[in-house]
Design an enzyme around this catalytic site. Structure first.
Site, PDB file in Angstrom:
ATOM      1  N   ASP A 197       0.698  -8.791  -4.794  1.00  0.00           N
ATOM      2  CA  ASP A 197      -0.400  -9.570  -5.372  1.00  0.00           C
ATOM      3  C   ASP A 197      -0.269  -9.739  -6.891  1.00  0.00           C
ATOM      4  O   ASP A 197      -0.996 -10.517  -7.490  1.00  0.00           O
ATOM      5  CB  ASP A 197      -1.735  -8.858  -5.083  1.00  0.00           C
ATOM      6  CG  ASP A 197      -2.522  -9.542  -3.974  1.00  0.00           C
ATOM      7  OD1 ASP A 197      -2.265 -10.733  -3.694  1.00  0.00           O
ATOM      8  OD2 ASP A 197      -3.399  -8.880  -3.388  1.00  0.00           O
TER       9      ASP A 197
ATOM     10  N   GLN B  32      -6.272  -5.351   0.291  1.00  0.00           N
ATOM     11  CA  GLN B  32      -7.277  -6.417   0.312  1.00  0.00           C
ATOM     12  C   GLN B  32      -8.520  -5.971  -0.476  1.00  0.00           C
ATOM     13  O   GLN B  32      -9.060  -4.899  -0.232  1.00  0.00           O
ATOM     14  CB  GLN B  32      -7.644  -6.749   1.767  1.00  0.00           C
ATOM     15  CG  GLN B  32      -8.588  -7.917   1.912  1.00  0.00           C
ATOM     16  CD  GLN B  32      -7.971  -9.245   1.469  1.00  0.00           C
ATOM     17  OE1 GLN B  32      -6.817  -9.547   1.781  1.00  0.00           O
ATOM     18  NE2 GLN B  32      -8.729 -10.043   0.737  1.00  0.00           N
TER      19      GLN B  32
ATOM     20  N   LYS C 231      -3.137 -13.630   6.833  1.00  0.00           N
ATOM     21  CA  LYS C 231      -1.920 -13.155   6.162  1.00  0.00           C
ATOM     22  C   LYS C 231      -0.942 -12.561   7.175  1.00  0.00           C
ATOM     23  O   LYS C 231       0.261 -12.827   7.125  1.00  0.00           O
ATOM     24  CB  LYS C 231      -2.294 -12.119   5.079  1.00  0.00           C
ATOM     25  CG  LYS C 231      -2.994 -12.769   3.893  1.00  0.00           C
ATOM     26  CD  LYS C 231      -3.682 -11.786   2.960  1.00  0.00           C
ATOM     27  CE  LYS C 231      -4.463 -12.549   1.890  1.00  0.00           C
ATOM     28  NZ  LYS C 231      -5.219 -11.684   0.978  1.00  0.00           N
TER      29      LYS C 231
END
Ligand code: NAD
Length: 300
Positions: free
Chosen positions: A130, A107, A63
């Protein structure tokens, strides 16, 4: 390869190339970021990781590298496994208030001592790269504008790339997680597909899969889906990422299922690269909108 499929005279199956599509998405974003930078503006993404999980380290690395490629400002915050929930919430609070940061990603999974729901709920919904904040999950359910979770968004882009018209199609989603199964089912429903969601307690998974025109496998079980479950001509999206004892990455779908399909995503090189590309896409959208959901949601 022959011109027709030996099973029933269909054209030969093809792979849906997520690597190539993701590269096109990144190239387009890079162009837009250059335009923004000419006006002195740079999208910023913060990626927060807690602990030493090797898979998480590798995903975060991909990422951060993708951010650099398209010209985003990125901040990689790597915290030890001993980090307390309060410390993590403080970090998130600082990122929420940081004007250089437009998207925040924590994460998953987090260490068991930290309440995942509380952490996801602490991210400013307007910086929720997200799309896991409960407000945004609710907005997605209601069909309102919201950041769409990256893997489901990537799956829809792959289906579009394959030219699949979802209207009226039977789709089976195998897996009901909050990050893949449930949100992708909502997106498919919004495209007028008839969606069945299967899971570990589904009574007859092979029969459910046999009825489907489109199969989305998001389980985490190598080669769970067998060739004789596949309706000839089906479209297969293999979300699973499983590492074999030999260190090879394999999906949830047995590779020979390809022979019965119209099109299928490979593992690796299918959904994975699109997940990263959609994270960039979401961050760029948040950067462009600068929306404050907390003030707008009441009016809707
Ligand atoms: P999860 O563990 O949260 O959920 C797995 C789901 O599979 C559950 O809903 C469970 O009920 C179901 N399941 C388990 N065994 C089953 C069985 N025998 N039959 C039917 N259903 C069964 O997983 P997740 O986070 O949704 O991830 C699923 C897979 O997708 C994993 O391999 C993960 O690594 C992968 N993944 C890939 C990407 C990507 O970018 N390619 C992104 C996210 C997840």
């Amino acid at each position: 390869m022959t011109d027709t499929n030996l099973l029933d005279n269909r054209p030969p199956p093809r792979w849906i190339d997520g690597q190539a599509l993701a590269a096109r998405v990144r190239a387009e974003l890079k162009r837009k970021v250059q335009e923004a930078s000419e006006r002195g503006l740079t999208p910023g993404l913060a990626v927060v990781r807690v602990g030493e999980d090797p898979a998480s380290k590798s995903y975060v690395g991909a990422k951060v590298r993708a951010c650099a490629e398209v010209g985003f400002h990125s901040r990689h915050i790597s915290l030890p496994a001993t980090t307390t929930e309060a410390e993590l919430l403080d970090r998130i609070d600082a990122l929420n208030r940081d004007p250089a940061i437009h998207g925040i990603l924590v994460q998953l999974p987090l260490p068991p001592s930290i309440d995942e729901a509380r952490v996801l709920g602490a991210i400013d919904p307007a910086k929720d790269a997200d799309g896991f904040h409960p407000l945004n999950v609710g907005r997605l359910l209601l069909g309102l504008d919201a950041p769409v979770p990256c893997t489901p968004k990537g799956i829809l882009r792959l289906l579009d790339e394959a030219g699949v018209d979802l209207r009226g199609k039977r789709v089976v989603v195998i897996g009901r997680s909050n990050i893949v199964g449930k949100p992708v089912a909502l997106l498919l429903l919004a495209r007028d597909a008839s969606v069945a969601i299967c899971h570990s307690k589904t009574a007859d998974l092979p029969e459910e899969v046999r009825r489907a025109d489109v199969i989305i496998a998001a389980v985490g079980c190598p080669a769970l889906i067998k060739p004789d479950w596949i309706k000839p001509g089906a479209i297969i999206i293999d979300v699973g990422i499983n590492r074999t004892a030999a260190g090879k990455l394999v999906g949830d779908v047995e590779p020979t299922c390809f022979d019965r399909a119209t099109a299928m995503t490979p593992v690796p090189g299918g959904v994975g690269p699109m997940t990263v590309a959609m994270l960039l896409d979401n961050t760029f959208e948040l950067f462009c909108r600068g929306l404050d959901y907390r003030s707008t949601v009441v009016e809707e």
